[in-house]
Scaffold this motif. Structure first.
Motif, PDB file in Angstrom:
ATOM      1  N   ALA A  65       0.834  -1.206   0.000  1.00  0.00           N
ATOM      2  CA  ALA A  65       0.000   0.000   0.000  1.00  0.00           C
ATOM      3  C   ALA A  65       0.865   1.251   0.000  1.00  0.00           C
ATOM      4  N   ALA A  66       1.961   1.220   0.769  1.00  0.00           N
ATOM      5  CA  ALA A  66       2.833   2.401   0.872  1.00  0.00           C
ATOM      6  C   ALA A  66       3.433   2.774  -0.479  1.00  0.00           C
ATOM      7  N   ARG A  67       3.690   1.776  -1.337  1.00  0.00           N
ATOM      8  CA  ARG A  67       4.232   2.061  -2.666  1.00  0.00           C
ATOM      9  C   ARG A  67       3.253   2.939  -3.454  1.00  0.00           C
ATOM     10  N   TYR A  68       1.975   2.583  -3.420  1.00  0.00           N
ATOM     11  CA  TYR A  68       0.984   3.344  -4.180  1.00  0.00           C
ATOM     12  C   TYR A  68       0.647   4.671  -3.500  1.00  0.00           C
ATOM     13  N   VAL A  69       0.673   4.692  -2.176  1.00  0.00           N
ATOM     14  CA  VAL A  69       0.459   5.968  -1.479  1.00  0.00           C
ATOM     15  C   VAL A  69       1.566   6.947  -1.864  1.00  0.00           C
ATOM     16  N   ALA A  70       2.800   6.437  -1.947  1.00  0.00           N
ATOM     17  CA  ALA A  70       3.928   7.292  -2.339  1.00  0.00           C
ATOM     18  C   ALA A  70       3.778   7.775  -3.781  1.00  0.00           C
ATOM     19  N   GLN A  71       3.315   6.890  -4.678  1.00  0.00           N
ATOM     20  CA  GLN A  71       3.119   7.291  -6.069  1.00  0.00           C
ATOM     21  C   GLN A  71       2.047   8.370  -6.186  1.00  0.00           C
ATOM     22  N   ALA A  72       0.987   8.234  -5.396  1.00  0.00           N
ATOM     23  CA  ALA A  72      -0.066   9.256  -5.409  1.00  0.00           C
ATOM     24  C   ALA A  72       0.454  10.578  -4.842  1.00  0.00           C
ATOM     25  N   GLU A  74       3.588  11.641  -4.934  1.00  0.00           N
ATOM     26  CA  GLU A  74       4.495  12.234  -5.926  1.00  0.00           C
ATOM     27  C   GLU A  74       3.729  13.029  -6.969  1.00  0.00           C
ATOM     28  N   ARG A  75       2.542  12.559  -7.302  1.00  0.00           N
ATOM     29  CA  ARG A  75       1.722  13.225  -8.327  1.00  0.00           C
ATOM     30  C   ARG A  75       0.807  14.283  -7.720  1.00  0.00           C
ATOM     31  N   GLU A  76       0.888  14.427  -6.394  1.00  0.00           N
ATOM     32  CA  GLU A  76       0.084  15.419  -5.667  1.00  0.00           C
ATOM     33  C   GLU A  76      -1.412  15.241  -5.949  1.00  0.00           C
ATOM     34  N   ILE A  77      -1.855  13.998  -5.926  1.00  0.00           N
ATOM     35  CA  ILE A  77      -3.268  13.693  -6.128  1.00  0.00           C
ATOM     36  C   ILE A  77      -4.012  13.968  -4.822  1.00  0.00           C
ATOM     37  N   PRO A  78      -4.994  14.852  -4.826  1.00  0.00           N
ATOM     38  CA  PRO A  78      -5.702  15.185  -3.582  1.00  0.00           C
ATOM     39  C   PRO A  78      -6.632  14.067  -3.120  1.00  0.00           C
ATOM     40  N   TYR A  79      -6.841  14.005  -1.817  1.00  0.00           N
ATOM     41  CA  TYR A  79      -7.748  13.011  -1.252  1.00  0.00           C
ATOM     42  C   TYR A  79      -8.371  13.563   0.024  1.00  0.00           C
ATOM     43  N   LEU A  80      -9.534  13.047   0.367  1.00  0.00           N
ATOM     44  CA  LEU A  80     -10.224  13.396   1.605  1.00  0.00           C
ATOM     45  C   LEU A  80     -10.419  12.125   2.425  1.00  0.00           C
ATOM     46  N   LEU A  81      -9.942  12.142   3.670  1.00  0.00           N
ATOM     47  CA  LEU A  81     -10.111  11.002   4.576  1.00  0.00           C
ATOM     48  C   LEU A  81     -11.335  11.212   5.454  1.00  0.00           C
ATOM     49  N   ASN A  82     -11.736  10.137   6.142  1.00  0.00           N
ATOM     50  CA  ASN A  82     -12.910  10.199   7.029  1.00  0.00           C
ATOM     51  C   ASN A  82     -14.114  10.798   6.306  1.00  0.00           C
ATOM     52  N   THR A  83     -14.222  10.471   5.027  1.00  0.00           N
ATOM     53  CA  THR A  83     -15.282  11.030   4.179  1.00  0.00           C
ATOM     54  C   THR A  83     -16.134   9.899   3.617  1.00  0.00           C
ATOM     55  N   MET A  84     -17.398   9.929   3.945  1.00  0.00           N
ATOM     56  CA  MET A  84     -18.323   8.862   3.538  1.00  0.00           C
ATOM     57  C   MET A  84     -19.167   9.338   2.360  1.00  0.00           C
ATOM     58  N   VAL A  85     -19.105   8.617   1.261  1.00  0.00           N
ATOM     59  CA  VAL A  85     -19.945   8.941   0.100  1.00  0.00           C
ATOM     60  C   VAL A  85     -21.350   8.401   0.356  1.00  0.00           C
ATOM     61  N   LEU A  86     -22.323   9.266   0.230  1.00  0.00           N
ATOM     62  CA  LEU A  86     -23.712   8.891   0.508  1.00  0.00           C
ATOM     63  C   LEU A  86     -24.463   8.449  -0.739  1.00  0.00           C
ATOM     64  N   ARG A  87     -24.196   9.119  -1.851  1.00  0.00           N
ATOM     65  CA  ARG A  87     -24.896   8.732  -3.085  1.00  0.00           C
ATOM     66  C   ARG A  87     -24.176   9.314  -4.306  1.00  0.00           C
ATOM     67  N   ILE A  88     -24.456   8.688  -5.441  1.00  0.00           N
ATOM     68  CA  ILE A  88     -23.942   9.139  -6.730  1.00  0.00           C
ATOM     69  C   ILE A  88     -25.145   9.270  -7.653  1.00  0.00           C
ATOM     70  N   GLU A  89     -25.334  10.456  -8.209  1.00  0.00           N
ATOM     71  CA  GLU A  89     -26.519  10.714  -9.026  1.00  0.00           C
ATOM     72  C   GLU A  89     -26.114  11.171 -10.424  1.00  0.00           C
TER      73      GLU A  89
END
Length: 428
Positions: A65-72, A74-89
């Motif tokens: 997992a750390a390999r891919y976390v590091a790759q993300a 390096e590319r400065e890909i944003p992410y949000l933790l503790n975030t629950m998706v409720l629906r996709i419309e």
């Protein structure tokens, strides 16, 4: 809030999809993860055996997992933790409205494409119809794995495991190494549901008995588990009277299969397969809703995380192509049909005009087939038949995912309305 591509899930599938999508030229990506860190289930899989295909070396789950976390990173890909998706419309203009919630409140994100990478969950006790009280001491194997590997807490000392899925087999070894006594692994089916290497390394090497065609028919104890009764079952999976065997234990671990986490998919209107419980996808890993892609264990349950990463990388690439191409016209689709011993295929539809040089088709069989013959044929609209592929394998079992490669040139020359049949049977 807007993003070109929203990825639901920050586990191995979501991370690999994000990296691939970024490398394909789309940098406006957002990963939504409901846990407090990236990596998904790999963070509690501290055993080795990961990465042999992807990185050509043996890693533990957190290292992979750390390999891919590091790759993300390096590319400065944003992410949000503790975030629950409720629906996709899906919206009328082709965008997708993703609604999520975290400590900052309710978020509404407009995305051009969405990649589903939510993974899977374990089948709970309530789905197994085991008679008895509901005492403490009964856990899913994954919960016990988190207790031991993350929290440093032992769930018990005398253990019986129901189900021979890979997590259950690995936990049989883990509990033994931590000082517990694993009395038996019971499996309802006449064959194991895990990889052969896990049976050898986790059970045989530690002298743990595997009892096939056996299930738990009674749970003993009121406040805390005091024992279980194991019983043999017949070919109709019904308990055989007189075969009861009592085991004095304080812990029962359940490893009875994994279910793709598809509540969001279903709510969004994505067509689901009745066999895999995952989305029906094309060779581009696109679901029945244009612009929504699926990969990893939310699509179908994989044996190896290396396969998850490869599939997710393809999903990320196709999502990037979808975003960069503003005209999304219909393409010719050839349906793949499971036949004989084949339970399902992923994908369900092949799009020859959008394929690479070859298409990797994943499938599982429904029984143990010795001297197995795999044939792939095309049923032509006029009633004829054309053989595309044929190969033999000594053994095919439900516990191991199989794959077959189909050439793009073979599929491109098939006429409209052709059906591709993937068939497995024992020879002789």
């Amino acid at each position: 809030m807007k993003a070109k591509v929203v990825i639901v899930g920050g586990g191995p599938a979501g991370l690999a999809a994000a990296v691939s999508c970024h490398d394909a030229g789309v940098s406006d990506i957002l990963i939504l993860e409901r846990d407090n860190c990236l990596g998904g289930i790999l963070n509690q899989c501290i055993h080795n055996g990961f990465g042999l295909h992807t990185f050509k070396e043996e890693l533990t789950g957190p290292e992979y997992a750390a390999r891919y976390v590091a790759q993300a990173a390096e590319r400065e890909i944003p992410y949000l933790l503790n975030t629950m998706v409720l629906r996709i419309e899906p919206q009328e203009d082709g965008t997708k409205l993703v609604t999520a919630v975290n400590r900052d409140g309710l978020l509404e994100i407009s995305a051009e494409a969405v990649i589903l990478a939510m993974g899977c969950r374990e089948r709970p006790r309530g789905a197994l119809n085991i008679p008895g009280f509901r005492p403490a001491g009964i856990y899913s194997a994954g919960t016990a794995q988190r207790f031991v590997n993350i929290d440093g807490v032992m769930p018990g000392k005398r253990v019986v495991i129901l189900g021979s899925g890979d997590i259950g087999l690995i936990m049989a070894r883990r509990m033994t190494l931590e000082g517990a006594k694993v009395l038996a692994v019971a499996e309802l089916m006449p064959y194991s549901g895990g990889l052969k290497r896990n049976i050898v390394q986790c059970l045989n090497d530690y002298g743990i008995p595997l009892k096939l065609s056996t299930t738990v028919t009674k749970i003993h104890g009121h406040k805390h588990l005091t024992g279980v009764t194991l019983q043999k079952v017949d070919e109709r999976r019904q308990p055989i009277p007189g075969t009861e065997e009592y085991y004095d234990c304080d812990t029962l671990l359940l490893s009875c299969g994994l279910l793709p986490e598809n509540e969001l998919s279903s709510q969004a209107g994505v067509q689901l397969s009745p066999v895999t419980s995952g989305p029906v996808v094309t060779s581009s890993l696109e679901t029945s809703i244009p612009g929504i892609f699926a990969c990893g264990n939310v699509l179908h349950v994989h044996d190896l995380v290396d396969y998850v990463s490869a599939e997710a990388s393809a999903a990320g690439l196709h999502a990037a192509e979808y975003v960069k191409n503003p005209v999304h016209g219909e393409t010719r689709k050839l349906k793949l049909r499971a036949s004989g011993g084949v339970r399902y295929t992923v994908p369900v539809y092949a799009e020859p005009e959008r394929m690479d040089s070859q298409l990797k088709v994943y499938f599982r069989v429904g029984d143990v087939y010795k001297n197995a013959v795999l044939t792939v044929t095309a049923q032509l609209p006029g009633g004829g038949e054309k053989q595309i592929s044929r190969r033999k394998k000594n053994v095919m079992a439900p516990g191991e995912m199989e794959q077959v490669f189909l050439k793009q040139t073979d599929l491109a020359e098939l006429p409209e309305g052709s059906e591709i049949v993937v068939h497995v049977a024992s020879e002789g």
